[in-house]
Design a protein around this motif. Structure first.
Motif, PDB file in Angstrom:
ATOM      1  N   PRO A  71       2.783 -32.571 -44.018  1.00 37.46           N
ATOM      2  CA  PRO A  71       2.942 -33.199 -45.330  1.00 37.46           C
ATOM      3  C   PRO A  71       3.945 -32.410 -46.178  1.00 37.46           C
ATOM      4  N   VAL A  72       4.797 -33.144 -46.873  1.00 33.30           N
ATOM      5  CA  VAL A  72       5.817 -32.536 -47.709  1.00 33.30           C
ATOM      6  C   VAL A  72       5.340 -32.597 -49.158  1.00 33.30           C
ATOM      7  N   SER A  73       5.507 -31.487 -49.842  1.00 39.50           N
ATOM      8  CA  SER A  73       5.047 -31.450 -51.226  1.00 39.50           C
ATOM      9  C   SER A  73       5.908 -32.350 -52.107  1.00 39.50           C
ATOM     10  N   CYS A  74       5.361 -32.714 -53.220  1.00 40.94           N
ATOM     11  CA  CYS A  74       6.066 -33.582 -54.158  1.00 40.94           C
ATOM     12  C   CYS A  74       7.320 -32.895 -54.692  1.00 40.94           C
ATOM     13  N   LEU A  75       7.229 -31.586 -54.911  1.00 41.09           N
ATOM     14  CA  LEU A  75       8.375 -30.831 -55.413  1.00 41.09           C
ATOM     15  C   LEU A  75       9.498 -30.789 -54.378  1.00 41.09           C
ATOM     16  N   ALA A  76       9.158 -30.661 -53.096  1.00 38.29           N
ATOM     17  CA  ALA A  76      10.170 -30.654 -52.037  1.00 38.29           C
ATOM     18  C   ALA A  76      10.859 -32.010 -51.932  1.00 38.29           C
ATOM     19  N   GLY A  79      13.194 -32.340 -54.928  1.00 38.04           N
ATOM     20  CA  GLY A  79      14.410 -31.552 -54.727  1.00 38.04           C
ATOM     21  C   GLY A  79      15.337 -32.173 -53.700  1.00 38.04           C
ATOM     22  N   ALA A  80      14.782 -32.704 -52.611  1.00 39.52           N
ATOM     23  CA  ALA A  80      15.604 -33.334 -51.576  1.00 39.52           C
ATOM     24  C   ALA A  80      16.289 -34.585 -52.112  1.00 39.52           C
ATOM     25  N   PHE A  81      15.598 -35.330 -52.964  1.00 41.50           N
ATOM     26  CA  PHE A  81      16.187 -36.547 -53.528  1.00 41.50           C
ATOM     27  C   PHE A  81      17.363 -36.210 -54.441  1.00 41.50           C
ATOM     28  N   PHE A  82      17.159 -35.253 -55.348  1.00 41.34           N
ATOM     29  CA  PHE A  82      18.198 -34.969 -56.327  1.00 41.34           C
ATOM     30  C   PHE A  82      19.323 -34.096 -55.791  1.00 41.34           C
ATOM     31  N   THR A  83      19.208 -33.571 -54.586  1.00 41.80           N
ATOM     32  CA  THR A  83      20.323 -32.837 -53.985  1.00 41.80           C
ATOM     33  C   THR A  83      21.077 -33.673 -52.953  1.00 41.80           C
TER      34      THR A  83
END
Length: 144
Positions: A71-76, A79-83
């Motif tokens: 499971p990927v954290s919400c923060l990860a 960050g992946a979306f906005f980068t």
């Protein structure tokens, strides 16, 4: 039809006129003596059995290990979306249009002798745009 494994080794060199010779079947006596059987354009053909001369092949498939997704954290994810490059591009365009809208608003409606907070935001924003363009000059001059 000749297959690549049935071509004679060393016969792929062009002659004096630059033409490539036709493929020669395996087992043909070469002009250097000896037989070319077992040779291909890539080197000697090796058996694919488990007798020590090549990679062994097993007919039984190895048991597959099941990999579970972590499971990927919400923060990860955030960050992946906005980068992502496409998101960065769209945010850059949105930011520039916001700057233009605020600049036009200050010039047409809110222009005063003393700078308002909107005008100070524009000054800071313009300063940051100039700094960014100045930062990119060495990259442009070096050609990368």
């Amino acid at each position: 039809m000749l297959r690549p494994s049935s071509l004679q080794r060393g016969r792929g060199r062009p002659d004096r006129s630059g033409n490539l010779p036709k493929a020669t079947p395996a087992g043909f006596k070469s002009r250097w003596g000896g037989s070319s059987a077992g040779w291909s354009l890539g080197g000697p053909s090796r058996p694919s059995q488990g007798d020590g001369h090549g990679p062994s092949v097993s007919l039984r498939s190895a048991p597959l290990r099941e990999k579970r997704l972590q499971p990927v954290s919400c923060l990860a994810r955030f960050g992946a979306f906005f980068t992502a490059p496409v998101v960065i591009f769209h945010l850059n365009i949105l930011s520039y249009f916001t700057f233009l809208w605020l600049f036009a608003y200050v010039l047409m409606v809110d222009f005063q002798p003393l700078p308002s907070w909107r005008e100070l935001v524009i000054y800071f924003w313009l300063f940051s745009l100039v700094c960014e363009e100045t930062r990119q000059v060495p990259d442009y001059c070096s050609g990368s």
